[in-house]
Design a protein around this motif. Structure first.
Motif, short mmCIF file in Angstrom:
data_model
loop_
_atom_site.label_atom_id
_atom_site.label_comp_id
_atom_site.label_asym_id
_atom_site.label_seq_id
_atom_site.Cartn_x
_atom_site.Cartn_y
_atom_site.Cartn_z
N TYR A 1 -8.32 1.78 -2.67
CA TYR A 1 -9.30 1.47 -3.70
C TYR A 1 -10.60 0.92 -3.11
CZ TYR A 1 -6.37 2.38 -7.76
OH TYR A 1 -5.63 2.99 -8.73
N GLY A 2 -10.49 0.21 -1.98
CA GLY A 2 -11.70 -0.32 -1.35
C GLY A 2 -12.65 0.79 -0.95
N THR A 3 -12.14 1.80 -0.23
CA THR A 3 -12.99 2.92 0.20
C THR A 3 -13.38 3.79 -0.99
OG1 THR A 3 -10.96 4.15 0.75
CG2 THR A 3 -12.11 3.03 2.55
N LEU A 4 -12.47 3.97 -1.94
CA LEU A 4 -12.77 4.80 -3.13
C LEU A 4 -13.93 4.21 -3.93
CD1 LEU A 4 -11.58 7.33 -4.60
CD2 LEU A 4 -10.35 5.73 -6.07
N ILE A 5 -13.88 2.90 -4.15
CA ILE A 5 -14.94 2.24 -4.93
C ILE A 5 -16.28 2.33 -4.20
CG2 ILE A 5 -15.75 -0.02 -5.73
CD1 ILE A 5 -12.80 -0.67 -6.37
N VAL A 6 -16.27 2.10 -2.89
CA VAL A 6 -17.52 2.16 -2.12
C VAL A 6 -18.10 3.56 -2.15
CG1 VAL A 6 -18.53 1.94 0.17
CG2 VAL A 6 -16.93 0.22 -0.64
#
Length: 321
Positions: free
Chosen positions: A255-260
């Protein structure tokens, strides 16, 4: 622009994937690196699936979810990397319009399924830690299979809706996609027909398919952390946290990379960063996940050791025969 003018436009029969076209030649080293990543991803995730199937110790809801998660990772990677490998090897960056829509559909389907599976696995850990006495009755096989089937159906349904609307758009102007696969934002930039309905529907579906599972996952882990902090002994807290630490790392990275990736604006200066982060969460994350679950999970390591002993014993017996 008048309707007659739109009708005279024809969508391109193929697109150019420019995502990695600026990589210096020769691209053989990049091909070999990507091939190695793909093979390790396939082998490690298949290894998890096989272990879950053959070892009866892993025939529990937690590992059924993990097995399905590994299947999603296999499919997820296979929608992008094989086409990328062909580009590196042949330097052909074209993809047909039908092939692009197909890639977009399956990518959306597996990404949505992964979000719901992560939420489902969080719910499983919530019940195991916060309701341990009721876990067996609450997380029964019926509910387990319903959650798995629901995760797959949710990803399939929502990707079908978005892809159906996308396929009705007309594309004109440069047919070059500034990405290494057919993703939503790069494709939308090429559309010359009205995208209002598509954007609205996609916004709703992104909430249902990404934000809603993320909120559920966040709520479950807040409850888990609160319960763990209430455990009086440090050993008890460590034992409880160890049962969900691998999954928590996977959720954070995904989710960290997806959101960014989908929150940063697609300006000229940030597009390269967007591609790098997209490469990370679509290609590198699936190779990390099975390593996290296998190296940090005692039961998976135990199942691997049992499978290894049985394999060695089988080889030795066949040798002496």
């Amino acid at each position: 622009m008048e309707k007659e003018e739109w009708d005279n436009r024809t969508s391109p029969v193929e697109f150019l994937l420019l995502g990695l076209s600026n990589v210096p030649k020769p691209q053989v080293p990049l091909f070999l690196l990507s091939l190695m990543i793909y093979m390790v991803t396939m082998f490690s995730n298949m290894f998890i699936v096989v272990l879950v199937v053959v070892d009866w110790h892993l025939h529990t809801p937690m590992y059924v979810f993990l097995g399905n998660f590994s299947i999603v990772e296999i499919c997820y990677t296979s929608t992008i990397l094989p086409r990328l490998l062909v580009s590196f090897l042949t330097e052909d960056i074209t993809i047909s319009a039908q092939g692009c829509m197909t890639q977009f559909f399956f990518f959306g389907c597996f990404a949505g399924t992964e979000c719901y599976l992560l939420a489902t696995m969080s719910y499983d850990r919530y019940l195991a830690i916060c309701q341990p006495l009721l876990y067996a009755s609450l997380m029964n096989w019926t509910l387990c299979l319903q959650l798995v089937a629901g995760s797959w159906l949710a990803g399939l349904l929502m990707s079908t809706i978005v892809t159906g609307l996308f396929s009705k758009l007309q594309f004109c102007g440069p047919n070059a996609i500034d990405h290494f696969f057919c993703d939503f934002a790069p494709l939308l930039e090429l559309a010359c027909s009205d995208t209002t309905v598509l954007s609205l529907v996609t916004f709703i579906i992104c909430f249902l398919d990404v934000v809603f599972p993320f909120i559920l996952t966040l709520v479950f882990y807040i409850c888990i952390i609160v319960v763990i902090l209430r455990i009086p002994t440090s050993m008890g807290r460590q034992k409880a946290f160890s049962t969900c630490s691998s999954h928590l790392i996977v959720v954070t990275v995904f989710y960290g990379t997806l959101i960014v990736v989908y929150m940063i604006p697609r300006t000229a200066s940030l597009r390269q960063l967007n591609k790098v982060l997209s490469f990370f969460y679509t290609i590198l994350t699936p190779i990390v996940n099975p390593l996290l679950y296998s190296l940090r999970n005692r039961e998976v390591k135990g199942a691997f050791e049992n499978a290894l002993r049985k394999t060695v014993a089988c080889i030795e017996s066949s040798y002496w025969l």
